[in-house]
Enzyme design. Structure first.
Site, PDB file in Angstrom:
ATOM      1  N   HIS A   1      45.625  -5.604  -2.676  1.00 49.46           N
ATOM      2  CA  HIS A   1      44.775  -6.273  -3.713  1.00 49.46           C
ATOM      3  C   HIS A   1      45.430  -7.582  -4.395  1.00 49.46           C
ATOM      4  O   HIS A   1      44.769  -8.360  -4.633  1.00 49.46           O
ATOM      5  CB  HIS A   1      43.912  -5.372  -4.605  1.00 49.46           C
ATOM      6  CG  HIS A   1      44.914  -4.499  -5.488  1.00 49.46           C
ATOM      7  ND1 HIS A   1      45.704  -3.633  -5.159  1.00 49.46           N
ATOM      8  CD2 HIS A   1      45.254  -5.018  -6.757  1.00 49.46           C
ATOM      9  CE1 HIS A   1      46.417  -2.934  -6.090  1.00 49.46           C
ATOM     10  NE2 HIS A   1      46.144  -4.055  -7.121  1.00 49.46           N
TER      11      HIS A   1
ATOM     12  N   ARG B   1      34.001  -7.840  -1.967  1.00 49.89           N
ATOM     13  CA  ARG B   1      34.860  -6.776  -2.334  1.00 49.89           C
ATOM     14  C   ARG B   1      34.654  -6.425  -3.923  1.00 49.89           C
ATOM     15  O   ARG B   1      35.281  -7.158  -4.933  1.00 49.89           O
ATOM     16  CB  ARG B   1      36.251  -7.095  -2.092  1.00 49.89           C
ATOM     17  CG  ARG B   1      36.549  -7.384  -0.769  1.00 49.89           C
ATOM     18  CD  ARG B   1      38.184  -7.618  -0.508  1.00 49.89           C
ATOM     19  NE  ARG B   1      38.304  -7.703   0.999  1.00 49.89           N
ATOM     20  CZ  ARG B   1      38.773  -8.847   1.497  1.00 49.89           C
ATOM     21  NH1 ARG B   1      38.462 -10.006   1.093  1.00 49.89           N
ATOM     22  NH2 ARG B   1      39.026  -8.856   2.909  1.00 49.89           N
TER      23      ARG B   1
ATOM     24  N   ARG C   1      30.061  -4.884  -0.742  1.00 52.87           N
ATOM     25  CA  ARG C   1      30.552  -3.624  -0.338  1.00 52.87           C
ATOM     26  C   ARG C   1      30.691  -2.885  -1.639  1.00 52.87           C
ATOM     27  O   ARG C   1      31.372  -3.404  -2.656  1.00 52.87           O
ATOM     28  CB  ARG C   1      31.954  -3.899   0.253  1.00 52.87           C
ATOM     29  CG  ARG C   1      32.636  -2.411   0.719  1.00 52.87           C
ATOM     30  CD  ARG C   1      33.769  -2.832   1.389  1.00 52.87           C
ATOM     31  NE  ARG C   1      34.846  -3.261   0.446  1.00 52.87           N
ATOM     32  CZ  ARG C   1      36.154  -3.693   0.739  1.00 52.87           C
ATOM     33  NH1 ARG C   1      36.381  -3.797   2.225  1.00 52.87           N
ATOM     34  NH2 ARG C   1      37.083  -4.095  -0.018  1.00 52.87           N
TER      35      ARG C   1
ATOM     36  N   GLU D   1      35.776   1.364   9.994  1.00 47.81           N
ATOM     37  CA  GLU D   1      37.329   1.138   9.952  1.00 47.81           C
ATOM     38  C   GLU D   1      38.123   2.464  10.142  1.00 47.81           C
ATOM     39  O   GLU D   1      39.335   2.196   9.775  1.00 47.81           O
ATOM     40  CB  GLU D   1      37.471   0.602   8.561  1.00 47.81           C
ATOM     41  CG  GLU D   1      36.891   1.296   7.296  1.00 47.81           C
ATOM     42  CD  GLU D   1      36.627   0.553   6.282  1.00 47.81           C
ATOM     43  OE1 GLU D   1      37.692  -0.517   5.889  1.00 47.81           O
ATOM     44  OE2 GLU D   1      36.023   0.811   5.263  1.00 47.81           O
TER      45      GLU D   1
ATOM     46  N   ASN E   1      41.042  -4.735   9.425  1.00 48.67           N
ATOM     47  CA  ASN E   1      42.378  -4.480   8.741  1.00 48.67           C
ATOM     48  C   ASN E   1      42.765  -2.941   8.785  1.00 48.67           C
ATOM     49  O   ASN E   1      43.861  -2.590   9.127  1.00 48.67           O
ATOM     50  CB  ASN E   1      42.275  -5.181   7.239  1.00 48.67           C
ATOM     51  CG  ASN E   1      41.966  -6.561   7.070  1.00 48.67           C
ATOM     52  OD1 ASN E   1      42.264  -7.234   8.169  1.00 48.67           O
ATOM     53  ND2 ASN E   1      41.848  -6.983   6.121  1.00 48.67           N
ATOM     54  N   ASP E   2      41.780  -2.281   8.259  1.00 50.09           N
ATOM     55  CA  ASP E   2      42.042  -0.702   8.130  1.00 50.09           C
ATOM     56  C   ASP E   2      41.871   0.067   9.471  1.00 50.09           C
ATOM     57  O   ASP E   2      42.463   0.922   9.781  1.00 50.09           O
ATOM     58  CB  ASP E   2      41.093  -0.023   7.205  1.00 50.09           C
ATOM     59  CG  ASP E   2      41.831  -0.160   5.714  1.00 50.09           C
ATOM     60  OD1 ASP E   2      43.029  -0.277   5.731  1.00 50.09           O
ATOM     61  OD2 ASP E   2      40.805  -0.063   4.707  1.00 50.09           O
TER      62      ASP E   2
ATOM     63  N   ARG F   1      51.044  -1.833   7.854  1.00 51.78           N
ATOM     64  CA  ARG F   1      51.568  -3.371   7.901  1.00 51.78           C
ATOM     65  C   ARG F   1      52.335  -3.636   6.591  1.00 51.78           C
ATOM     66  O   ARG F   1      52.861  -4.696   6.548  1.00 51.78           O
ATOM     67  CB  ARG F   1      50.538  -4.196   8.168  1.00 51.78           C
ATOM     68  CG  ARG F   1      49.360  -4.402   7.143  1.00 51.78           C
ATOM     69  CD  ARG F   1      48.237  -5.437   7.500  1.00 51.78           C
ATOM     70  NE  ARG F   1      47.227  -5.591   6.620  1.00 51.78           N
ATOM     71  CZ  ARG F   1      46.298  -6.623   6.505  1.00 51.78           C
ATOM     72  NH1 ARG F   1      46.745  -7.396   7.582  1.00 51.78           N
ATOM     73  NH2 ARG F   1      45.296  -6.551   5.802  1.00 51.78           N
TER      74      ARG F   1
ATOM     75  N   CYS G   1      34.712  -8.513   9.560  1.00 48.71           N
ATOM     76  CA  CYS G   1      34.906  -9.028   8.375  1.00 48.71           C
ATOM     77  C   CYS G   1      36.493  -9.047   8.030  1.00 48.71           C
ATOM     78  O   CYS G   1      36.648  -9.326   6.885  1.00 48.71           O
ATOM     79  CB  CYS G   1      34.096  -8.281   7.044  1.00 48.71           C
ATOM     80  SG  CYS G   1      34.548  -6.470   6.978  1.00 48.71           S
TER      81      CYS G   1
END
Length: 753
Positions: free
Chosen positions: A376, A479, A515, A613, A636-637, A647, A684
């Protein structure tokens, strides 16, 4: 001029290059003769030699024929970076007919290599030992063929053995003649980990945490003077008020959604007569001004920290932050009212609120020296357009304040006391970045007429303006946790409503996907901090919301109220089962009933979506598609959980591979499930900006991509040069691949030969 195809003669010529030593005095002169000779024989516009600097695992451009001369010793590539870095890392040749279309292509400002489309790079190696790379380029596309590849490999082999002798002979000659070879690179370079994009140049300023601010006395050794100290305190108070108001005003223009969350409480405390009055009383009782500030702040912090109310405990951070600013303003009258223009800030660690403050004070860039960055903080720095890198090098601590540095957050490099050539390169690149071109919103079309909708990922209000300029047709992912993380507690329903409403009003039209709160994993703040053995598998995403229904209901009320007149959609993160989706949907319906009874304007029937995800969501995707109104792939997840790779862990980050066959099959399965159920689906995550993944998804039938605003232009270019029909055939072939190597061979034509 010999024919470019007469490469047998060229190989023979290279084998005789040791004779060049007779007319050169150093390795660089030898390499320059090498590239000139190769360019002449192959009739190429460019020939360059890169050598590996093992101390920083970087390839350094040591000689070139055809590129800008100032690039020599300045241009560096990490192993695996760009086409050349990949050729050396994987010890294989790479030939491209149009280099700029290769997803590995690395644009390096100032070299002018963008003028040369044909590209051939071969590694210089001795067995499995990497020495460097030999690169030829030409303006004409598809100029080099397989014969050229084989010839250049042979040349590189000859050069590898010759280089060992050359280095030895040059060293012996230099020792014998007592003449030092000219420095190849006078720039001190520190390799680091890029956290965001961007370039920054400035002088080092160290971020002093609040404990440091409180450890030093003002006017040490000077007898207290109540009258003088009270006057100094009054000036510091006035100056602090002026600074915070100025920062607040600017933030309100740039990022109004988070400005009031951070600085509103600071202004209230500053204007509280009891808070400042206690400091004045302490001064009049005989303490100097800094002692008075520290004593008052410490007392308030002690009281607040002992509170049973977590929100009250969190206020202690604001008190200490305000006290730090007051003490700084006692010490000097020339710190520019908190203006950090021209400063590169070094910090061990930062709260998101600290990052916002530094951005508001115009810090040029950030160097973090802590153990790692959280996702974040990285995303926030990207939204605030602050170049940021993570540096673990011990030499960072030795850099004195005021030292000039240039930070390359694209590639992860810090240049200490940069040369004029480096500064020139940075200046031209920064100028190019500043030339934003507004794109008319609308779908992008493949060359055979298929339309793809491009939406934007948004973290803060500032991203919306960037998204509009980039031509986004709406928001594919907001987000919502960022106001929570920045303030480090839970904003009230009305505070959230104000934030969401500003986001909604800024977008002229199109869908807006909000979200719900996704905290947990590496996104934790004080009010929810608790020890978890593995936070990525703990109470995060929808699990957190369902475990804290009062907070979940507050957020849903704010979202539904904010989107009462717009195409608002609600997306649930980290859904692992149909049961979780049904539970979350039930809470939404309860909130809708409450709002209807209260006769408050709200979105009456919002589409409810699932983020895909988790592996369990992929396995249940056909069932989820029967319940959800839409789906969004959080790549990403998804990649992290499918491959069990964090990562942010440097020991395994190289295994984080979105092109893994398991990932590709999960993507295709999700798209097909949505098509069969007749519901929309988008991606996304960051993988959507990968040209290979974007092309693959278009081939699978996906027609909506949401990405960070800064990446929409490259995605638009990828899609517009794509044939959907060819993409379908390629996607089918990719899903049949059994290994990452097979995938690579399918998407990198030169790897097949």
């Amino acid at each position: 001029m010999p024919s470019r195809r007469d490469n047998i003669e060229l190989v023979w010529s290279i084998s005789e290059l040791t004779s060049i030593l007779g007319r050169t005095t150093n390795l660089d002169g030898f390499l320059q003769d090498v590239v000139d000779s190769i360019a002449d024989h192959m009739q190429s516009d460019v020939c360059s030699v890169y050598l590996l600097d093992e101390s920083v695992s970087s390839l350094v451009l040591r000689a070139t024929h055809g590129l800008d001369e100032s690039s020599v010793s300045t241009v560096r590539l990490r192993l695996g970076e760009g086409i050349t870095g990949t050729a050396v890392k994987e010890l294989r040749p790479i030939r491209e007919a149009r280099a700029s279309r290769n997803p590995l292509y690395k644009y390096i400002p100032g070299t002018h290599e963008e003028e040369f489309e044909s590209f051939l790079a071969v590694p210089i190696r001795r067995g499995l030992s990497r020495i460097g790379a030999l690169v030829v380029q030409h303006r004409r596309p598809d100029y080099f063929g397989r014969q050229d590849t084989r010839a250049l490999q042979a040349i590189a082999g000859q050069l590898a053995s010759t280089l060992e002798n050359v280095e030895m002979l040059v060293e012996m000659r230099d020792t014998h003649d007592a003449v030092d070879a000219p420095e190849v690179d006078s720039v001190d370079l520190i390799a680091c980990q890029p956290a965001t994009d961007g370039l920054a140049v400035g002088r080092i300023v160290r971020f002093r945490d609040h404990g440091e601010e409180f450890s030093a006395d003002w006017r040490d050794g000077v007898e207290p003077d109540a009258e003088a100290d009270e006057e100094a305190f009054a000036r510091a108070l006035e100056r602090t008020d002026r600074q915070i108001n100025a920062i607040h005003r600017e933030l309100d223009e740039r990022i109004a959604d988070i400005a009031s969350l951070i600085f509103g409480s600071h202004l209230l405390m500053l204007h509280d007569s009891e808070f400042s009055g206690e400091m004045v009383k302490a001064i009049r009782s005989g303490k100097n001004a800094s002692e008075a500030i520290r004593g008052t702040v410490d007392r308030y912090v002690s009281i607040l920290s002992a509170s049973l109310n977590p929100r009250t405990r969190e206020t202690a951070h604001d008190i200490r932050d305000l006290g730090s600013r007051l003490i700084r303003n006692l010490r000097a009258e020339s710190d520019g009212d908190g203006d950090l223009r021209g400063a590169i800030v070094i910090a061990h660690e930062l709260f998101p609120s600290d990052l916002v403050r530094l951005s508001a004070e115009h810090a040029e860039g950030l160097i973090l020296t802590g153990g790692g960055t959280t996702a974040h903080l990285t995303i926030l720095a990207r939204s605030l357009e602050v170049p940021m890198v993570l540096a673990r090098d011990d030499h960072i601590a030795d850099i004195p304040e005021g030292t000039s540095v240039a930070v390359d957050a694209h590639d992860g490099r810090i240049y200490v006391n940069p040369s004029d050539a480096v500064l020139k390169t940075f200046a031209s690149a920064q100028a190019a970045q500043g030339e934003a071109v507004e794109v008319q919103a609308g779908p992008v079309t493949t060359i055979d007429g298929e339309s793809v909708t491009l939406l934007a990922n948004v973290n803060i209000l500032h991203d919306v303006d960037t998204a509009i300029v980039a031509g986004a047709e709406g928001i594919g992912l907001y987000r919502s946790e960022f106001p929570f993380l920045i303030r480090n507690d839970f904003p009230s329903e009305d505070e959230q409503y104000g934030i969401y409403r500003r986001i909604v009003e800024r977008i002229p039209d199109g869908p807006i996907v909000l979200r719900t709160l996704d905290i947990g994993g590496d996104k934790v703040f004080v009010e929810t901090q608790h020890v978890e053995g593995n936070p990525f598998l703990g109470l995060r995403g929808i699990r957190f919301s369902l475990a804290h229904l009062d907070l979940f209901r507050e957020q849903l009320r704010a979202i539904l109220r904010a989107g009462h007149d717009r195409d608002l959609r609600i997306l649930f993160p980290m859904i692992a089962s149909v049961d979780e989706f049904i539970a979350a949907r039930a809470v939404v319906h309860d909130v809708l009933e409450d709002l209807a009874q209260e006769q408050i304007a709200f979105t009456a029937n919002p589409p409810l979506g699932v983020m895909i995800e988790l592996p369990s969501a992929v396995e249940c995707v056909e069932d989820l598609a029967q319940w959800a109104d839409f789906m969004s792939i959080g790549s990403n997840d998804l990649v992290m959980y499918l491959l069990a790779v964090d990562r942010t862990n440097e020991q395994v980050e190289h295994l984080y591979e979105p092109r893994h066959p398991a990932v590709l099959r999960a993507l295709r399965r999700t798209v097909r499930a949505c098509d069969d159920a007749g519901i929309p689906v988008s991606i996304c995550g960051e993988a959507g900006a990968d040209p290979v993944i974007a092309s693959f998804l278009v081939g699978c039938g996906l027609r909506t991509i949401s990405a960070d605003p800064g990446r929409l232009a490259s995605i638009r270019e990828t899609i517009s040069s794509l044939s959907a029909e060819e993409a379908r055939a390629t996607a089918e072939a990719l899903c049949g691949a059994a290994s990452i190597e097979q995938v690579r061979r399918l998407v990198e034509p030169d790897a097949r030969g």
